[in-house]
Design an enzyme around this catalytic site. Structure first.
Site, PDB file in Angstrom:
ATOM      1  N   ALA A 124       0.819  -1.208   0.000  1.00 33.69           N
ATOM      2  CA  ALA A 124       0.000   0.000   0.000  1.00 33.69           C
ATOM      3  C   ALA A 124       0.855   1.261   0.000  1.00 33.69           C
ATOM      4  O   ALA A 124       0.335   2.363   0.070  1.00 33.69           O
ATOM      5  CB  ALA A 124      -0.922  -0.010   1.217  1.00 33.69           C
ATOM      6  N   GLY A 125       2.180   1.108  -0.043  1.00 29.52           N
ATOM      7  CA  GLY A 125       3.053   2.282  -0.037  1.00 29.52           C
ATOM      8  C   GLY A 125       3.316   2.816   1.352  1.00 29.52           C
ATOM      9  O   GLY A 125       3.785   3.943   1.511  1.00 29.52           O
ATOM     10  N   SER A 129       7.132  -3.598   4.321  1.00 27.64           N
ATOM     11  CA  SER A 129       8.283  -4.504   4.203  1.00 27.64           C
ATOM     12  C   SER A 129       9.505  -3.904   4.894  1.00 27.64           C
ATOM     13  O   SER A 129      10.185  -4.585   5.668  1.00 27.64           O
ATOM     14  CB  SER A 129       8.584  -4.835   2.737  1.00 27.64           C
ATOM     15  OG  SER A 129       9.167  -3.741   2.071  1.00 27.64           O
ATOM     16  N   ASP A 172      12.673   4.095   2.180  1.00 24.55           N
ATOM     17  CA  ASP A 172      11.722   3.406   3.072  1.00 24.55           C
ATOM     18  C   ASP A 172      12.407   2.974   4.372  1.00 24.55           C
ATOM     19  O   ASP A 172      11.957   3.312   5.463  1.00 24.55           O
ATOM     20  CB  ASP A 172      11.153   2.149   2.391  1.00 24.55           C
ATOM     21  CG  ASP A 172      10.068   2.480   1.384  1.00 24.55           C
ATOM     22  OD1 ASP A 172       9.961   3.658   0.985  1.00 24.55           O
ATOM     23  OD2 ASP A 172       9.339   1.555   0.971  1.00 24.55           O
TER      24      ASP A 172
HETATM   25  O1  PMV Z   1       7.346   0.474  -1.737  1.00 24.38           O
HETATM   26  P1  PMV Z   1       6.666   1.804  -1.726  1.00 24.38           P
HETATM   27  O2  PMV Z   1       5.354   1.809  -2.350  1.00 24.38           O
HETATM   28  O3  PMV Z   1       6.693   2.403  -0.359  1.00 24.38           O
HETATM   29  O4  PMV Z   1       7.559   2.792  -2.640  1.00 24.38           O
HETATM   30  C1  PMV Z   1       8.868   3.143  -2.322  1.00 24.38           C
HETATM   31  C2  PMV Z   1       9.267   4.436  -2.920  1.00 24.38           C
HETATM   32  C3  PMV Z   1       9.800   4.403  -4.361  1.00 24.38           C
HETATM   33  O5  PMV Z   1      10.388   5.688  -4.562  1.00 24.38           O
HETATM   34  C4  PMV Z   1       8.698   4.200  -5.373  1.00 24.38           C
HETATM   35  C5  PMV Z   1      10.855   3.334  -4.545  1.00 24.38           C
HETATM   36  C6  PMV Z   1      12.191   3.603  -3.848  1.00 24.38           C
HETATM   37  O6  PMV Z   1      12.973   2.657  -3.752  1.00 24.38           O
HETATM   38  O7  PMV Z   1      12.461   4.735  -3.437  1.00 24.38           O
END
Ligand code: PMV
Length: 342
Positions: A124-125, A129, A172
């Site tokens: 879901a962003g 993970s 993240d």
């Molecule tokens: O995995 P998400 O949906 O939290 O996306 C991470 C952020 C991105 O910029 C899309 C990927 C990254 O590695 O920074």
């Protein structure tokens, strides 16, 4: 919440005496710069008060057992039908995080039970993970009496994150480790943003599944084909992210909101939005939001909405719920990852 199990058989000899340990790490939202951060632009991200909890218990015999209790119920495919992810696929990165940590601390006793409880919706962003992985790394080291530095946790987290996402920027895991608000330029440049006042933010889940790896891959490909456009986008995103950090330092919600809308438009342009995300952004704007955008990889997942007050946030949440969204009234986590003996 389904409980998933996996087990890796590694023959081992016990040397150090392991003891039970726990760790907790927050999820995250990205306020500016996702996708472009993979291409070298800065991003601004905030740790949020949705958490992964990990418990590590020494066990008899050998091998690492991982079990995970994670909210899969929010997942739906593009057609709206539910997606049932392969448990092996979900547990593999958790196993990799455990093994990388044991290797790093030179432990040759791999008899561990790792239990993960995650309240962050997956795919879901919101950093589910990264959050579970950094909590596992901290708890596993702690179970051997070691408190890893944040820098080391960051490095180790690339093992499962690379497996999952291909070539992630690291934003993240940095957010889940450090907590608070960060300006992420690259792995060697992560700065805390001291916010004048905490922005009132609402997260709203579309319930649509997204795969970060596929979305990031498509943006990288596009950037190679449309070099000139992307050079311009990168200049714009640098200005947006730096502007967002400044607006947060100044407590300037109007400016912050405008920059969020601008960032959403750019993300739409590069093809990572979804009709439901655009709909939620429009609904939020009409309901009085100061700013709104997709957060994370897009293609589904969540929007974040900046509200002028908590009362306005609650009203916008009700409107978005009527439109089929699942709102979360989140606040900023300031502690980042924390581990302790259990
Ligand atoms: O995995 P998400 O949906 O939290 O996306 C991470 C952020 C991105 O910029 C899309 C990927 C990254 O590695 O920074």
């Amino acid at each position: 919440m389904p409980l998933l199990h996996s087990r890796s058989e590694e023959s081992s000899r016990s040397t150090s005496k392991p003891s039970p340990a726990t760790a907790r790490a927050p999820g995250k939202i990205i306020l500016a710069g996702e996708h472009f951060v993979v291409l070298g632009a800065p991003a601004v991200a905030m740790a949020i008060n949705l958490y992964s909890q990990v418990q590590v218990i020494p066990k008899q015999g050998s091998g690492v057992s991982v079990s995970a209790d994670i909210p899969l119920r929010f997942l739906a495919g593009k057609s709206g039908s539910p997606i049932v992810p392969d448990p092996g696929e979900l547990l593999r990165p958790l196993q990799l995080a455990t093994e990388a940590t044991l290797r790093h601390i030179g432990s040759n006793n791999h008899a561990l039970q790792v239990s993960v409880e995650c309240e962050i919706p997956v795919a879901a962003g919101l950093g589910s993970s990264a959050s579970t992985n950094v909590a596992i790394i901290s708890a596993v080291a702690r179970s051997r009496g070691i408190e890893l530095s944040k820098k080391k946790i960051f490095e180790l987290a690339f093992v499962p994150e690379n497996f999952l996402h291909g070539k992630p920027s690291g934003v993240d895991q940095a957010t889940c480790i450090y907590g608070g608000m960060i300006l992420f330029n690259r792995p060697s440049s992560v700065k805390t943003v001291r916010v004048e006042k905490e922005p009132v933010i609402l997260v709203c889940d579309t319930g649509i599944h997204h795969a970060t790896r596929t979305l990031v891959g498509s943006v990288v490909k596009k950037s190679q084909k449309e070099k000139k456009d992307f050079r311009n986008y990168l200049v714009m995103v640098r200005e947006i992210s730096d502007g967002v950090a400044e607006a947060l330092r100044d407590g300037d919600d109007e400016e912050l909101g405008n920059l969020m809308y601008q960032n959403h438009e750019l993300l739409r342009k590069i093809g990572v939005s979804h009709p439901k995300l655009d709909h939620f952004v429009g609904v939020a704007k009409r309901a009085g939001a100061l700013g709104a955008k997709l957060t994370g990889a897009g293609g589904g997942g969540c929007v974040i909405v900046l509200s002028p007050s908590k009362v306005a946030r609650d009203r916008i949440a009700r409107v978005l719920r009527r439109e089929g969204g699942t709102p979360y009234k989140i606040s900023m986590d300031t502690g980042g990852v924390e581990s302790r003996p259990a």
